[in-house]
Design a protein around this motif. Structure first.
Motif, PDB file in Angstrom:
ATOM      1  N   LEU A  25      20.042  49.005  61.928  1.00 18.14           N
ATOM      2  CA  LEU A  25      20.510  49.771  63.081  1.00 18.14           C
ATOM      3  C   LEU A  25      21.766  50.571  62.749  1.00 18.14           C
ATOM      4  O   LEU A  25      21.945  51.692  63.247  1.00 18.14           O
ATOM      5  N   PHE A  26      22.647  50.022  61.911  1.00 16.23           N
ATOM      6  CA  PHE A  26      23.791  50.805  61.439  1.00 16.23           C
ATOM      7  C   PHE A  26      23.300  52.097  60.795  1.00 16.23           C
ATOM      8  O   PHE A  26      23.825  53.183  61.041  1.00 16.23           O
ATOM      9  N   TRP A  27      22.300  51.968  59.921  1.00 19.03           N
ATOM     10  CA  TRP A  27      21.776  53.131  59.213  1.00 19.03           C
ATOM     11  C   TRP A  27      21.119  54.121  60.177  1.00 19.03           C
ATOM     12  O   TRP A  27      21.311  55.336  60.078  1.00 19.03           O
ATOM     13  N   ASP A  28      20.383  53.593  61.144  1.00 17.09           N
ATOM     14  CA  ASP A  28      19.656  54.461  62.074  1.00 17.09           C
ATOM     15  C   ASP A  28      20.579  55.176  63.045  1.00 17.09           C
ATOM     16  O   ASP A  28      20.183  56.197  63.632  1.00 17.09           O
ATOM     17  N   TYR A  29      21.798  54.687  63.210  1.00 20.60           N
ATOM     18  CA  TYR A  29      22.692  55.275  64.210  1.00 20.60           C
ATOM     19  C   TYR A  29      22.915  56.768  63.977  1.00 20.60           C
ATOM     20  O   TYR A  29      23.133  57.532  64.919  1.00 20.60           O
ATOM     21  N   GLN A  30      22.851  57.217  62.728  1.00 26.75           N
ATOM     22  CA  GLN A  30      23.088  58.625  62.413  1.00 26.75           C
ATOM     23  C   GLN A  30      22.167  59.559  63.201  1.00 26.75           C
ATOM     24  O   GLN A  30      22.545  60.688  63.539  1.00 26.75           O
TER      25      GLN A  30
ATOM     26  N   ASP B 134      21.788  63.476  66.401  1.00 26.98           N
ATOM     27  CA  ASP B 134      20.824  64.571  66.551  1.00 26.98           C
ATOM     28  C   ASP B 134      20.376  64.717  68.002  1.00 26.98           C
ATOM     29  O   ASP B 134      19.913  65.800  68.405  1.00 26.98           O
ATOM     30  N   ALA B 135      20.497  63.642  68.762  1.00 29.14           N
ATOM     31  CA  ALA B 135      20.082  63.678  70.171  1.00 29.14           C
ATOM     32  C   ALA B 135      21.189  64.157  71.103  1.00 29.14           C
ATOM     33  O   ALA B 135      20.923  64.440  72.282  1.00 29.14           O
TER      34      ALA B 135
END
Length: 304
Positions: A207-212, A216-217
């Motif tokens: 989830l840390f990685w996906d936070y980036q 974009d949203a």
């Protein structure tokens, strides 16, 4: 049963058990409370007790947190898009069609995805350190964004965010000395117990990685604000070193009528200023509800 009595329930969504707290009269306006990292619906226990006499409250644990299912990273797609799908699935499963959202930390990209994709369902937004602008990012994020670019090189350092010292710091930083004794150690110890479960570190790293991709949203979130002008209350710790006060003030760019309160608190403002925040939320929801049926969106963790 008293309206203050919370009910502790579980629903199955996409084959996964989702734990949630519920309180208040379901015929009243509903407020959905979306927690952040590394917490759970437990962070809303005081707010639920304060507001259940007048509102219907739903507070789920995200997948991988609290009492909800925590499948291994190779068994579930841990992304904020997927957590949003599960949250919507829960609300549909239990028959909650219109609601306000209270968003804090991780709850913000989940709640604002729901609001921007389904604006007809959300009647208000309350944000407590729930970021929607790059203005809110502090140096705390430098390591996490470095990890997003190069996971292998930065993973060991990022694992430091999963230690008990780091969890306690999230609760205590930015809190005035005369309010530190309001933070019950069971709060950060409970969060740490969740982080320390076998396999949970890998969940959090994903989830840390996906936070980036939440960044974009942000343009879609901001367009939602400009187009739909949801009634918005910001209750934000001015001393928050994770999401800074600039992130709170940024909402005014697209929501000039937003009510913004910068409280003398840190990231978990509800722990030290629960009564003050509850009073702000109650008055806000009453006021925006004067025009008719209301669904409120709230971002958690604001203190005074």
């Amino acid at each position: 049963m008293s309206v203050f009595d919370a009910r502790y329930r579980t629903a199955v969504v996409d084959g996964l058990e989702v734990f949630y707290r519920e309180a208040g009269d379901p015929t009243r306006p509903t407020l959905v409370l979306l927690h952040g990292f590394p917490s759970s619906s437990h962070m809303y226990r005081v707010l639920i007790a304060e507001l259940a006499d007048e509102f219907h409250l739903i507070a789920p644990d995200h997948i991988g947190f609290g009492r909800s299912a925590a499948p291994k990273v190779d068994e579930f797609t841990y992304s904020f898009e997927k957590l949003t799908e599960i949250t919507l699935g829960l609300l549909d499963r239990i028959g909650v069609d219109r609601f306000a959202i209270y968003i804090q930390d991780y709850g913000a990209p989940i709640g604002l995805r729901i609001a921007s994709c389904h604006p007809e369902r959300v009647t208000a937004v309350i944000s407590q350190s729930g970021n929607a602008y790059t203005d809110g990012f502090t140096p705390f994020w430098d390591l996490l964004f470095a990890h997003a670019k190069d996971r292998e090189a930065n993973e060991q350092a990022v694992r430091g965010q999963l230690t008990v010292e780091a969890t306690r710091w999230q609760y205590e930083h930015g809190v005035p000395a005369d309010r530190l004794d309001r933070i019950g150690p069971e709060s950060w110890l409970l969060d740490q117990a969740g982080l320390d479960r076998p396999g949970n570190a890998e969940i959090q790293l994903q989830l840390f990685w996906d936070y980036q991709f939440n960044l974009d949203a942000y343009p879609a979130f901001q367009e939602y604000f400009r187009t739909h002008r949801p009634p918005t209350l910001i209750a934000w710790g001015r001393n928050d070193e994770i999401f800074g006060a600039a992130g709170a003030n940024a909402f005014a760019r697209d929501l000039p009528d937003a009510e913004i309160h910068l409280l003398d608190a840190g990231h978990f403002a509800l722990e030290t200023h629960g009564e003050e925040i509850a009073a702000l939320v109650r008055e806000f929801l009453r006021r925006v509800g004067e025009g008719g049926d209301v669904a409120l969106a709230v971002d958690a963790d604001a203190d005074r």
